[in-house]
Design an enzyme around this catalytic site. Structure first.
Site, PDB file in Angstrom:
ATOM      1  N   ASP A  96     -18.140  16.613  15.618  1.00  0.00           N
ATOM      2  CA  ASP A  96     -17.084  17.016  14.697  1.00  0.00           C
ATOM      3  C   ASP A  96     -16.913  18.523  14.809  1.00  0.00           C
ATOM      4  O   ASP A  96     -17.857  19.241  15.166  1.00  0.00           O
ATOM      5  CB  ASP A  96     -17.470  16.629  13.257  1.00  0.00           C
ATOM      6  CG  ASP A  96     -16.285  16.686  12.306  1.00  0.00           C
ATOM      7  OD1 ASP A  96     -15.690  15.627  12.030  1.00  0.00           O
ATOM      8  OD2 ASP A  96     -15.930  17.786  11.844  1.00  0.00           O
ATOM      9  N   LYS A 101       0.852  -1.182   0.000  1.00  0.00           N
ATOM     10  CA  LYS A 101       0.000   0.000   0.000  1.00  0.00           C
ATOM     11  C   LYS A 101       0.888   1.231   0.000  1.00  0.00           C
ATOM     12  O   LYS A 101       1.720   1.408   0.881  1.00  0.00           O
ATOM     13  CB  LYS A 101      -0.935   0.016   1.213  1.00  0.00           C
ATOM     14  CG  LYS A 101      -1.911   1.204   1.156  1.00  0.00           C
ATOM     15  CD  LYS A 101      -3.010   1.132   2.199  1.00  0.00           C
ATOM     16  CE  LYS A 101      -2.542   1.621   3.544  1.00  0.00           C
ATOM     17  NZ  LYS A 101      -3.667   1.855   4.480  1.00  0.00           N
ATOM     18  N   LYS A 159       1.655  12.938  16.530  1.00  0.00           N
ATOM     19  CA  LYS A 159       0.205  13.061  16.609  1.00  0.00           C
ATOM     20  C   LYS A 159      -0.303  12.439  17.913  1.00  0.00           C
ATOM     21  O   LYS A 159       0.263  11.462  18.399  1.00  0.00           O
ATOM     22  CB  LYS A 159      -0.469  12.367  15.424  1.00  0.00           C
ATOM     23  CG  LYS A 159      -0.123  12.973  14.077  1.00  0.00           C
ATOM     24  CD  LYS A 159      -0.875  12.261  12.958  1.00  0.00           C
ATOM     25  CE  LYS A 159      -0.592  12.887  11.610  1.00  0.00           C
ATOM     26  NZ  LYS A 159      -1.358  12.235  10.520  1.00  0.00           N
ATOM     27  N   SER A 199      -4.877   2.294  17.651  1.00  0.00           N
ATOM     28  CA  SER A 199      -4.855   1.737  16.299  1.00  0.00           C
ATOM     29  C   SER A 199      -3.988   2.620  15.410  1.00  0.00           C
ATOM     30  O   SER A 199      -4.351   3.768  15.123  1.00  0.00           O
ATOM     31  CB  SER A 199      -6.277   1.668  15.734  1.00  0.00           C
ATOM     32  OG  SER A 199      -6.263   1.269  14.378  1.00  0.00           O
ATOM     33  N   ALA A 203      -4.332   9.110  15.523  1.00  0.00           N
ATOM     34  CA  ALA A 203      -2.887   9.375  15.663  1.00  0.00           C
ATOM     35  C   ALA A 203      -2.108   8.254  14.995  1.00  0.00           C
ATOM     36  O   ALA A 203      -1.741   7.266  15.619  1.00  0.00           O
ATOM     37  CB  ALA A 203      -2.510   9.493  17.136  1.00  0.00           C
ATOM     38  N   ASP A 204      -1.858   8.416  13.695  1.00  0.00           N
ATOM     39  CA  ASP A 204      -1.260   7.341  12.908  1.00  0.00           C
ATOM     40  C   ASP A 204       0.171   7.640  12.478  1.00  0.00           C
ATOM     41  O   ASP A 204       0.678   7.047  11.534  1.00  0.00           O
ATOM     42  CB  ASP A 204      -2.117   7.072  11.667  1.00  0.00           C
ATOM     43  CG  ASP A 204      -2.231   8.309  10.777  1.00  0.00           C
ATOM     44  OD1 ASP A 204      -1.830   9.395  11.221  1.00  0.00           O
ATOM     45  OD2 ASP A 204      -2.718   8.166   9.646  1.00  0.00           O
ATOM     46  N   ARG A 254     -16.773  20.332  12.473  1.00  0.00           N
ATOM     47  CA  ARG A 254     -17.716  20.819  11.462  1.00  0.00           C
ATOM     48  C   ARG A 254     -19.099  20.269  11.816  1.00  0.00           C
ATOM     49  O   ARG A 254     -19.385  19.107  11.521  1.00  0.00           O
ATOM     50  CB  ARG A 254     -17.300  20.346  10.078  1.00  0.00           C
ATOM     51  CG  ARG A 254     -15.864  20.716   9.673  1.00  0.00           C
ATOM     52  CD  ARG A 254     -15.346  19.772   8.596  1.00  0.00           C
ATOM     53  NE  ARG A 254     -15.341  18.387   9.086  1.00  0.00           N
ATOM     54  CZ  ARG A 254     -15.302  17.328   8.273  1.00  0.00           C
ATOM     55  NH1 ARG A 254     -15.273  17.478   6.981  1.00  0.00           N
ATOM     56  NH2 ARG A 254     -15.310  16.110   8.786  1.00  0.00           N
ATOM     57  N   ARG A 289     -10.774  -0.905   6.663  1.00  0.00           N
ATOM     58  CA  ARG A 289     -10.043  -1.597   7.728  1.00  0.00           C
ATOM     59  C   ARG A 289     -10.019  -0.776   9.009  1.00  0.00           C
ATOM     60  O   ARG A 289      -9.997  -1.332  10.107  1.00  0.00           O
ATOM     61  CB  ARG A 289      -8.650  -2.002   7.288  1.00  0.00           C
ATOM     62  CG  ARG A 289      -7.721  -0.883   6.836  1.00  0.00           C
ATOM     63  CD  ARG A 289      -6.818  -0.432   7.947  1.00  0.00           C
ATOM     64  NE  ARG A 289      -5.532   0.002   7.441  1.00  0.00           N
ATOM     65  CZ  ARG A 289      -4.868   1.045   7.884  1.00  0.00           C
ATOM     66  NH1 ARG A 289      -5.387   1.820   8.831  1.00  0.00           N
ATOM     67  NH2 ARG A 289      -3.683   1.352   7.393  1.00  0.00           N
TER      68      ARG A 289
END
Length: 315
Positions: free
Chosen positions: A156, A65, A219, A285, A214-215, A158, A108
């Site tokens: 959100d 990916k 973050k 995650s 937070a990936d 927004r 996922r």
């Protein structure tokens, strides 16, 4: 000739329930050592964002990916996340398919939210809070609904996005404040991670937190104090400790390796999940390539079975 599955084709190919089950199998196979996954590679493109290369191999299929996170893209009329997934035959290296990476990632991410809730939330937990109603927040909500959770509260920055997601989900879902969303039983935080949205004052007995935003390095969606106050779980220690929600707490010496349990071990029955109903659990995650492999192969299988159509190209 190989198929090219666009965004809508991928989403049509893999129902939420199948995405959850495929993701469960991926965690179990990786925990057993049957699926392999080298570390994610980051390539910064200053000042715009970063690219990530995520390879995995399992069940005779190799996957890469190639995906990005460019926060300024919406100002250009483009999604923040863009990319492509390549599937190859692991025995011959022949390309098998190209897929839109944005949809694979959304499926996922949503699937693991439901999977972690099933494994770690207290018995009887049903009310869901969604903090961040973008693409991935919406799929977290959809997968949780498919797994029997809800109704709940969407929040959100927004308000229109939160209201639209709540209207889509129906059945008692509503838009609300951040505090109202965090008061639910199962809370999914799916924000860009630029600043915390969960503090220690937001924790309450029996809460389960899915931290999905937070990936990458730098973050965080929760304060260090909040993370340290929880029973902590993650998708994969090496990735989470260096570029996920746990990173700050680990670097500050507030959370150690011995205090963190990987979800695959819980699903396999090799490690305990929640100890008591009153405990606050947190799942970090960071997004694993094995999850992408699971969703991408499910979409490819659907195409081979004639469930979806896709154009083909001759490389």
């Amino acid at each position: 000739m190989i198929p090219v599955l666009r965004h809508d084709a991928v989403l049509a190919a893999v129902p939420a329930i199948e995405a959850i089950e495929r993701t469960r199998e991926a965690f179990l196979r990786h925990h057993a050592g049957e699926w392999t996954m080298p570390a994610k590679v980051y390539l910064r493109s200053e000042p715009y964002g970063d690219f990530r290369a995520m390879p995995a191999l399992g069940d005779g299929v190799a996957m890469l990916k190639w995906i990005s996170s460019f926060p300024g893209n919406p100002e250009r009329g483009l999604p923040t996340v863009l990319g492509v997934v390549v599937l190859s035959d692991a025995a011959t290296s022949e390309p098998l398919a190209l897929l839109d990476a944005r949809s694979v990632t959304a499926l996922r991410t949503g699937a693991v939210a439901a999977l972690a809730a099933d494994a770690l939330a207290r018995p009887g937990a049903r009310r869901v809070g969604i903090v961040g109603a973008g693409l991935h927040g919406a799929w977290a909500a959809r997968c949780l609904v498919a797994a029997g959770y809800g109704p709940g509260t969407c929040h959100d920055a927004r308000p229109d996005a939160a209201a639209a997601l709540a209207a889509e989900l129906g059945g008692g879902w509503r838009a609300g404040t951040r505090q109202e969303a965090l008061a639910c039983d199962v809370v999914c935080c799916v924000t860009p991670g630029a600043q915390p949205v969960v503090g220690v004052e937001d924790l309450h007995e029996g809460l389960h937190l899915n931290m999905l935003g937070a990936d990458g390095p730098g973050k965080a969606e929760a304060t260090i104090d909040a993370v340290a106050a929880c029973a902590v779980f993650c998708d994969e220690w090496e990735q989470a400790s260096h570029g996920g929600e746990l990173t700050g707490a680990v670097q500050a010496g507030r959370v150690s390796r011995e205090e963190v349990t990987e979800l695959g071990a819980v699903l396999a029955g090799d490690a305990p999940g929640r100890d008591v109903g009153e405990q606050v659990t947190l799942f970090d995650s960071t997004g694993l390539a094995i999850q992408d492999l699971a969703i991408a192969t499910a979409a490819f299988d659907a195409w081979r079975g004639g469930a979806v159509r896709a154009p083909t190209v001759d490389l």
